[in-house]
Design an enzyme around this catalytic site. Structure first.
Site, mmCIF file in Angstrom:
data_model
loop_
_atom_site.group_PDB
_atom_site.id
_atom_site.type_symbol
_atom_site.label_atom_id
_atom_site.label_comp_id
_atom_site.label_asym_id
_atom_site.label_seq_id
_atom_site.Cartn_x
_atom_site.Cartn_y
_atom_site.Cartn_z
ATOM 1 N N ASP A 1 34.808 12.735 28.223
ATOM 2 C CA ASP A 1 35.423 14.180 28.069
ATOM 3 C C ASP A 1 34.985 14.344 26.869
ATOM 4 O O ASP A 1 34.310 13.715 25.578
ATOM 5 C CB ASP A 1 36.398 14.133 27.622
ATOM 6 C CG ASP A 1 37.326 15.898 27.800
ATOM 7 O OD1 ASP A 1 36.117 16.448 28.438
ATOM 8 O OD2 ASP A 1 38.469 15.940 27.256
ATOM 9 N N LYS B 1 45.392 10.980 26.151
ATOM 10 C CA LYS B 1 45.213 11.434 26.576
ATOM 11 C C LYS B 1 44.916 11.113 28.628
ATOM 12 O O LYS B 1 44.806 11.667 28.994
ATOM 13 C CB LYS B 1 43.537 11.574 26.028
ATOM 14 C CG LYS B 1 43.572 11.976 24.981
ATOM 15 C CD LYS B 1 42.894 13.810 25.113
ATOM 16 C CE LYS B 1 42.729 15.247 23.911
ATOM 17 N NZ LYS B 1 43.341 16.040 24.274
ATOM 18 N N GLU C 1 46.538 25.566 18.887
ATOM 19 C CA GLU C 1 45.415 26.268 18.762
ATOM 20 C C GLU C 1 46.535 28.018 18.686
ATOM 21 O O GLU C 1 46.091 28.549 17.678
ATOM 22 C CB GLU C 1 44.261 26.545 19.513
ATOM 23 C CG GLU C 1 42.928 25.795 19.163
ATOM 24 C CD GLU C 1 42.077 25.847 20.074
ATOM 25 O OE1 GLU C 1 41.435 25.096 20.724
ATOM 26 O OE2 GLU C 1 40.968 26.872 19.456
ATOM 27 N N ASP D 1 42.939 19.008 30.027
ATOM 28 C CA ASP D 1 43.346 17.849 30.035
ATOM 29 C C ASP D 1 44.396 18.374 29.558
ATOM 30 O O ASP D 1 44.436 18.302 28.138
ATOM 31 C CB ASP D 1 41.792 17.469 28.747
ATOM 32 C CG ASP D 1 42.117 16.926 27.820
ATOM 33 O OD1 ASP D 1 42.743 15.806 28.755
ATOM 34 O OD2 ASP D 1 41.400 16.586 27.169
ATOM 35 N N HIS E 1 37.060 25.814 19.024
ATOM 36 C CA HIS E 1 38.006 25.126 19.376
ATOM 37 C C HIS E 1 38.091 23.825 18.441
ATOM 38 O O HIS E 1 38.925 23.327 17.439
ATOM 39 C CB HIS E 1 38.089 24.339 20.501
ATOM 40 C CG HIS E 1 38.793 23.145 20.904
ATOM 41 N ND1 HIS E 1 40.152 22.967 21.050
ATOM 42 C CD2 HIS E 1 38.724 21.640 20.855
ATOM 43 C CE1 HIS E 1 41.028 22.042 21.269
ATOM 44 N NE2 HIS E 1 40.191 20.931 21.357
ATOM 45 N N THR F 1 45.005 13.856 34.272
ATOM 46 C CA THR F 1 44.097 15.066 33.606
ATOM 47 C C THR F 1 44.578 15.916 34.700
ATOM 48 O O THR F 1 44.244 15.418 35.750
ATOM 49 C CB THR F 1 42.791 14.149 33.212
ATOM 50 O OG1 THR F 1 42.712 13.753 32.100
ATOM 51 C CG2 THR F 1 41.838 15.905 33.469
ATOM 52 N N ARG G 1 42.367 18.149 9.341
ATOM 53 C CA ARG G 1 41.968 17.942 8.286
ATOM 54 C C ARG G 1 41.404 19.202 7.681
ATOM 55 O O ARG G 1 39.833 19.898 7.608
ATOM 56 C CB ARG G 1 40.129 16.721 8.390
ATOM 57 C CG ARG G 1 40.217 16.162 8.993
ATOM 58 C CD ARG G 1 38.934 15.309 9.838
ATOM 59 N NE ARG G 1 38.229 16.003 10.445
ATOM 60 C CZ ARG G 1 38.524 15.841 12.027
ATOM 61 N NH1 ARG G 1 39.191 15.382 12.274
ATOM 62 N NH2 ARG G 1 37.744 17.527 12.240
ATOM 63 N N GLU H 1 44.506 21.679 27.731
ATOM 64 C CA GLU H 1 43.289 21.885 27.544
ATOM 65 C C GLU H 1 42.779 22.537 28.696
ATOM 66 O O GLU H 1 42.379 22.080 29.855
ATOM 67 C CB GLU H 1 42.666 20.551 26.690
ATOM 68 C CG GLU H 1 43.409 20.325 25.448
ATOM 69 C CD GLU H 1 42.425 19.387 24.786
ATOM 70 O OE1 GLU H 1 41.177 18.900 25.108
ATOM 71 O OE2 GLU H 1 42.559 19.011 24.029
ATOM 72 N N GLU I 1 39.369 23.196 30.357
ATOM 73 C CA GLU I 1 38.927 22.517 30.267
ATOM 74 C C GLU I 1 37.622 23.117 31.738
ATOM 75 O O GLU I 1 38.684 23.583 33.470
ATOM 76 C CB GLU I 1 38.628 21.083 30.280
ATOM 77 C CG GLU I 1 38.847 20.685 29.210
ATOM 78 C CD GLU I 1 39.094 19.446 28.343
ATOM 79 O OE1 GLU I 1 37.555 18.615 29.180
ATOM 80 O OE2 GLU I 1 39.048 18.487 27.334
ATOM 81 N N GLN J 1 49.258 11.804 19.589
ATOM 82 C CA GLN J 1 47.317 12.187 19.632
ATOM 83 C C GLN J 1 47.301 11.802 17.861
ATOM 84 O O GLN J 1 46.332 10.943 16.746
ATOM 85 C CB GLN J 1 47.180 13.308 19.266
ATOM 86 C CG GLN J 1 45.000 12.955 19.921
ATOM 87 C CD GLN J 1 44.996 14.938 19.607
ATOM 88 O OE1 GLN J 1 45.054 15.344 20.872
ATOM 89 N NE2 GLN J 1 43.169 14.454 19.853
ATOM 90 N N ARG K 1 50.182 15.831 21.709
ATOM 91 C CA ARG K 1 49.588 15.978 20.490
ATOM 92 C C ARG K 1 50.150 15.094 19.333
ATOM 93 O O ARG K 1 49.461 15.126 17.719
ATOM 94 C CB ARG K 1 49.313 17.595 19.885
ATOM 95 C CG ARG K 1 49.235 18.866 20.416
ATOM 96 C CD ARG K 1 47.751 18.028 20.708
ATOM 97 N NE ARG K 1 46.615 19.579 21.585
ATOM 98 C CZ ARG K 1 45.713 19.211 22.167
ATOM 99 N NH1 ARG K 1 44.954 18.323 21.724
ATOM 100 N NH2 ARG K 1 44.840 19.843 22.160
#
Ligand code: CA
Length: 441
Positions: A140, A266, A386, A246, A147, A270, A156, A212, A214, A253, A250
């Protein structure tokens, strides 16, 4: 890949459903998948091509005598429970079969041909689909700078985009055993999380389950170990593209991701769409690369004029939710994101070349995820984390409820299509799954 007569938007099929307005599968598309009629024994899988509301059975077509030469041997490679043998043959074979099938399905095919081909069709409602390929390895990538920046700000705030991002097409090795085809349930994972302010972790069902948006890129012909694929040849090694969701936990993660990256957040599942749209079918939708930072000094192995001018693809994507209550009321999926693959910072060719530049070998049926394909606008956010700014801004649902992350019973549907003036509209079908409650442990 240049345009040819199989891209002519004026061409019609004798099969009425292939000409219906808004169909994903007109004669200009011809995507590949693996199916079996619902009525036949459990192991009777074979390759087919989607056309209108039907599936064209490739081994049956090969037995009619209507195909010759390379088109015939390629269709015969479809007599398998995965597309890997057909993917391994290469672009000349894929093109020979596409062009032969196109001729047989065209409106001006003879009545005798129409009768023989009709006998090889199954209604899509009467078949089951499975994963298109046996995926040996799944990687991936992280090709949307939008993103990467939005997620980076959440994890961060002072250092959102790592300095390597604009030099290296970043990726990680994913898990192929948990790939699922559209239509399966998505079990909410359990795991370790560290609640804000706590000093020791807790264990239980994920509370921040996310999607996600993708694309999945299937490798066709591979490369020998030790022999990189140059940028100019990269797309010759790509069979085609499907939709990929995907799923991401969170909260798991956030606690586990440093320093080695994604793991249990993850690899629990999928979801892929069942139809693989070939690179030849996608040729009309090529566009120039877009880079919001206007940085074009990629290292030479990742740079070419052709890649910059035509290496991106305008594949439009959306994703949304239908809650259990909405489905009971017959309400349509509530779309929460509409985006396009054209916003990716790194192209498909750059992913293939970078993956192999150290000599790593790709094999037929290997899968490359593009990473979440967020665009520059807030409505183009390819993940709930997001869209809701880390779960701080809930979105309103048509049933009166709110979402920050997914609830049990939510049905998530992703769609993809290509459309522009002077070309046919082609689609990818659906990539769908319903969230199931966590298992107790
Ligand atoms: Ca991802």
């Amino acid at each position: 890949m240049t345009l040819n007569h199989t891209h002519d938007p004026a061409t019609r099929s004798w099969l009425a459903s292939a000409n219906a307005a808004g169909t994903d599968f007109p004669i200009q598309n011809l995507p590949f998948g693996i199916f079996k009629p619902k009525a036949t024994p459990a192991l009777d899988w074979r390759a087919g091509i989607a056309i209108g509301s039907d599936v064209l059975d490739l081994p049956a077509l090969a037995a009619t005598g209507l195909l010759q030469g390379l088109a015939l041997s390629t269709a015969q490679a479809g007599a398998a429970d995965a597309l890997n043998p057909l993917m391994a043959i290469g672009p000349a074979a894929w093109q020979a079969l596409r062009h032969a099938v196109f001729a047989l399905l065209k409106a001006d095919a003879s009545a005798a041909v129409q009768t023989q081909v009709s006998a090889c069709l199954h209604g899509q409602a009467d078949v089951e689909m499975r994963l298109p390929a046996r995926v040996g390895d799944y990687t991936d990538f992280y090709t949307s700078i939008h993103h990467a920046t939005h997620i980076g700000k959440l994890f961060r705030p002072d250092n959102p985009l790592m300095p390597n991002y604009t030099w290296v097409p970043i990726g990680y090795h994913g898990r192929s055993s948990s790939l699922q085809v559209s239509g399966h349930g998505l079990r909410r994972p359990n795991g370790q999380t560290m609640p804000p302010g706590a000093t020791s972790p807790t264990f239980g069902p994920c509370k921040r389950l996310d999607w996600e948006v993708e694309l999945g890129v299937f490798v066709g012909t591979g490369n020998a170990l030790g022999e990189p694929i140059a940028l100019g040849q990269a797309e010759d090694h790509v069979f085609g593209i499907c939709l990929l969701n995907d799923w991401s936990a969170r909260d798991i993660q956030a606690w586990e991701y440093q320093p080695l990256g994604p793991f249990l957040a993850k690899n629990f599942s999928t979801t892929l769409s069942p139809w693989v749209v070939t690179m030849e079918a996608l040729a009309p939708y090529r566009v120039a690369m877009e880079r919001p930072d206007n940085k074009w000094d990629d290292l030479p192995y990742l740079a070419s004029d052709a890649n910059r001018q035509q290496g991106a693809l305008d594949i439009q994507l959306d994703i949304g939710i239908a809650s259990e209550a909405m489905r009971q009321q017959g309400q349509a999926t509530h779309v929460l994101c509409t985006t396009s693959y054209r916003h990716a910072y790194w192209t498909l060719a750059q992913m293939v070349t970078h993956h192999t530049v150290n000599g790593c070998n790709l094999q037929p049926g290997d899968l490359l995820g593009t990473g979440t394909l967020s665009g520059p606008e807030s409505t183009q956010a390819g993940a709930l984390i997001e869209l809701t700014q880390g779960g701080k801004l809930p979105v309103a649902m048509p049933d009166g409820s709110q979402r920050t992350f997914l609830l049990d019973g939510d049905e998530v549907t992703m769609r993809g299509w290509c459309q522009r003036d002077g070309a046919a509209r082609i689609g990818f079908g659906d990539c769908r799954a319903t969230v199931l409650p966590a298992m107790s442990i």
